[in-house]
Design a protein around this motif. Sequence first.
Motif, mmCIF file in Angstrom:
data_model
loop_
_atom_site.group_PDB
_atom_site.id
_atom_site.type_symbol
_atom_site.label_atom_id
_atom_site.label_comp_id
_atom_site.label_asym_id
_atom_site.label_seq_id
_atom_site.Cartn_x
_atom_site.Cartn_y
_atom_site.Cartn_z
ATOM 1 N N TRP A 119 0.841 -1.204 0.000
ATOM 2 C CA TRP A 119 0.000 0.000 0.000
ATOM 3 C C TRP A 119 0.871 1.247 0.000
ATOM 4 N N TYR A 120 1.917 1.255 0.829
ATOM 5 C CA TYR A 120 2.790 2.431 0.931
ATOM 6 C C TYR A 120 3.454 2.737 -0.406
ATOM 7 N N TRP A 121 4.047 1.721 -1.027
ATOM 8 C CA TRP A 121 4.776 1.973 -2.267
ATOM 9 C C TRP A 121 3.837 2.253 -3.434
ATOM 10 N N SER A 122 2.670 1.626 -3.469
ATOM 11 C CA SER A 122 1.736 1.903 -4.570
ATOM 12 C C SER A 122 1.286 3.349 -4.526
ATOM 13 N N THR A 123 1.150 3.890 -3.313
ATOM 14 C CA THR A 123 0.773 5.301 -3.167
ATOM 15 C C THR A 123 1.962 6.216 -3.410
ATOM 16 N N THR A 124 3.110 5.854 -2.838
ATOM 17 C CA THR A 124 4.290 6.718 -2.885
ATOM 18 C C THR A 124 4.854 6.846 -4.294
ATOM 19 N N LEU A 125 4.977 5.728 -5.004
ATOM 20 C CA LEU A 125 5.566 5.790 -6.345
ATOM 21 C C LEU A 125 4.682 6.576 -7.306
ATOM 22 N N VAL A 126 3.369 6.367 -7.206
ATOM 23 C CA VAL A 126 2.466 7.132 -8.077
ATOM 24 C C VAL A 126 2.613 8.620 -7.791
ATOM 25 N N ARG A 127 2.625 8.986 -6.518
ATOM 26 C CA ARG A 127 2.728 10.400 -6.159
ATOM 27 C C ARG A 127 4.081 10.978 -6.586
ATOM 28 N N ALA A 149 10.311 15.007 -2.959
ATOM 29 C CA ALA A 149 9.259 15.361 -2.003
ATOM 30 C C ALA A 149 8.134 14.323 -2.024
ATOM 31 N N GLY A 150 7.770 13.865 -3.220
ATOM 32 C CA GLY A 150 6.743 12.834 -3.321
ATOM 33 C C GLY A 150 7.166 11.524 -2.686
ATOM 34 N N LEU A 151 8.456 11.180 -2.814
ATOM 35 C CA LEU A 151 8.966 9.958 -2.193
ATOM 36 C C LEU A 151 8.937 10.037 -0.668
ATOM 37 N N LEU A 152 9.230 11.204 -0.129
ATOM 38 C CA LEU A 152 9.414 11.338 1.321
ATOM 39 C C LEU A 152 8.149 11.769 2.065
ATOM 40 N N GLN A 153 7.111 12.112 1.351
ATOM 41 C CA GLN A 153 5.937 12.722 1.988
ATOM 42 C C GLN A 153 5.316 11.829 3.066
ATOM 43 N N THR A 242 -0.689 14.474 -4.921
ATOM 44 C CA THR A 242 -1.367 13.698 -3.877
ATOM 45 C C THR A 242 -2.780 13.337 -4.317
ATOM 46 N N LEU A 243 -3.502 14.296 -4.883
ATOM 47 C CA LEU A 243 -4.854 14.020 -5.363
ATOM 48 C C LEU A 243 -4.847 13.021 -6.512
ATOM 49 N N LEU A 244 -3.868 13.159 -7.411
ATOM 50 C CA LEU A 244 -3.769 12.215 -8.531
ATOM 51 C C LEU A 244 -3.410 10.825 -8.010
ATOM 52 N N GLY A 245 -2.524 10.770 -7.001
ATOM 53 C CA GLY A 245 -2.181 9.482 -6.400
ATOM 54 C C GLY A 245 -3.382 8.832 -5.731
ATOM 55 N N GLU A 246 -4.211 9.626 -5.054
ATOM 56 C CA GLU A 246 -5.425 9.086 -4.439
ATOM 57 C C GLU A 246 -6.377 8.549 -5.506
ATOM 58 N N LEU A 247 -6.440 9.251 -6.633
ATOM 59 C CA LEU A 247 -7.364 8.861 -7.693
ATOM 60 C C LEU A 247 -6.953 7.541 -8.344
ATOM 61 N N VAL A 248 -5.738 7.481 -8.873
ATOM 62 C CA VAL A 248 -5.340 6.295 -9.640
ATOM 63 C C VAL A 248 -4.629 5.257 -8.786
ATOM 64 N N GLY A 249 -4.025 5.681 -7.667
ATOM 65 C CA GLY A 249 -3.320 4.729 -6.808
ATOM 66 C C GLY A 249 -4.233 4.049 -5.813
ATOM 67 N N LEU A 294 10.252 -3.621 -6.478
ATOM 68 C CA LEU A 294 9.093 -3.482 -5.605
ATOM 69 C C LEU A 294 7.881 -4.123 -6.263
ATOM 70 N N ARG A 295 7.084 -4.811 -5.448
ATOM 71 C CA ARG A 295 5.877 -5.447 -5.960
ATOM 72 C C ARG A 295 4.681 -4.554 -5.691
ATOM 73 N N LEU A 296 4.008 -4.164 -6.754
ATOM 74 C CA LEU A 296 2.809 -3.346 -6.618
ATOM 75 C C LEU A 296 1.577 -4.228 -6.779
ATOM 76 N N PRO A 297 0.506 -3.946 -6.034
ATOM 77 C CA PRO A 297 -0.716 -4.747 -6.174
ATOM 78 C C PRO A 297 -1.320 -4.580 -7.561
ATOM 79 N N ASP A 298 -1.917 -5.658 -8.048
ATOM 80 C CA ASP A 298 -2.576 -5.585 -9.350
ATOM 81 C C ASP A 298 -3.779 -4.652 -9.271
ATOM 82 N N GLY A 299 -4.011 -3.945 -10.330
ATOM 83 C CA GLY A 299 -5.137 -3.003 -10.318
ATOM 84 C C GLY A 299 -5.562 -2.659 -11.733
ATOM 85 N N ARG A 300 -6.553 -1.789 -11.834
ATOM 86 C CA ARG A 300 -7.075 -1.380 -13.125
ATOM 87 C C ARG A 300 -6.113 -0.414 -13.806
#
Length: 532
Positions: A119-127, A149-153, A242-249, A294-300
């Motif tokens: 969950w952390y990396w799927s959100t962090t990498l997208v952001r 900044a996106g990596l460390l947020q 952050t908003l884009l990461g919430e949307l697609v991540g 890094l392994r990211l969860p499968d998604g749309r």
Amino acid sequence: MTDTLIASNFETTAPTIDQFVGRVKSLYSLPVVAAEVLELTACPQVDTSALKACIERDPALTVRILRVVNSSLFGLSHPVSNLSQAITMLGIKPLKLLVLGFSLPEGLFANVAREQLEWYWSTTLVRAVAAREISEQLFERPGDEAFLAGLLQDIGVLALLGQFQESYSCFLASAIESEANLEELETESLGFDHLELSAALLEQWNMPAPLGRAIANVRTREFHAGGETSSDHLTRVLQLATLLGELVGRHRLSSLPDLLTLGAKYCGLDKSRLCELVSDLQPRVEQLAEVLALRLPDGREYSEILIAAHGQMSAIAIEDPLPSISASERTGDVLSQVHAESARLRFAVQAFLQGPSAKAGQSAPTIDVATSSQTRTHDHSFERRLVVALGKCRAQRQPLSVVMLEIALDNRSDKQHQSILSEILDTVCREEFCCPLEIQECTPFRRTLILPGCDRQEAVHTARGALQAIETAIEQQNALDRREQIHVSAGVASAALPSRNFDASRLLQAANRCLAGARTCGTNSVKSLEIY
């Protein structure tokens, strides 16, 4: 938000955040290589040979940096085979930022379960990738600092998971499932949120100051149109990323309206440009994850998520704006469970800060979800009146604020004193607020006010005046036993320009969480949020 307001917000939670950082700083120290890179690059004339030799002392870090540099993220015309070439082609600053981004303390990951890391990396990498692309494509400015900044947020999330493990893990899972605002819930439970903790840890590690300031600004979720400093730019980029990461991540479709609104104000973002941005984003995120093993969860597909979000926006826009009360009640049930996890987390934090002095055998309290403070405190008619007020303000293009005032006291007060306090609260509400449309008595010691035409700054200023008036009235009437402790607090939630599909219950929930956060900060405290 102005620098003054940001500073005051930090001051109200400083004792708790300082305590926590003081306890964990020895556990999460910056690796030696990263610390030396910071020192070397701080010199006016950087010794590139010494910089290269420093990084090469960590072979794993060297390989990781070279793989990232050669990925599509940088789009170099020729492959880079060693650090000397990387320094020549990228420059000192981008390389330094990469080192810092991939040199996090190992202890941050030591006690984090696999599903939490996913969950952390799927959100962090997208952001992080989104921040770089947004800075370069939409703002036409270098994206290296935005990427870092996106990596460390969210490193504060890792620190909280490492220290409180199951307590924070359950809390985090509940917040994600309910799609509640994580930062608001953390503030209610801890007195600070993970973004504030991230900023504090970056300061502890002597990271570049604009990073911490930008992350601290993001947590306010306010509109940052002015200012041309590095931290101002990073704040705008991180808000959008952050908003884009919430949307697609995280597949949070409700993030799209806020993303389009802020994007249009900041950089002329529209649906067409967003589609282009999203189409380029997914392959770069996936390649970066592969480079970092890094392994990211499968998604749309990201593009499918964006289409679904646009469809939801269109469907909401033509619906009756009056919210379904039964739907609101279901949301309240979910948030009640989140609040139960919040109480358990609060207990774990208190035990952690007490350290060895905590009582042996002391266990976390059992929370009755049905009677927690997240249960319904406003009747249906009041919510309907709030919806009507929002509609009028939208038609007149005016802001609207909701203010919650509360007097908290211990159990020594008798019924006569309680009655006096309730009367004082009613009197102050009538006299201090110019023309509240509605006042509701939620409990004998709490009032909720609807303030049409009142923006966040005005509402906060008035709320502070009301708290002072309450304290003065209590002193004048000698309403309490001198031994009794009393705290007056206020929570403010505002909508600068409510949209047609704006959910009125969000204002009530946000004001309630702000009130809980103010309550943890001591007497005469006000917490506020702007809701988009």
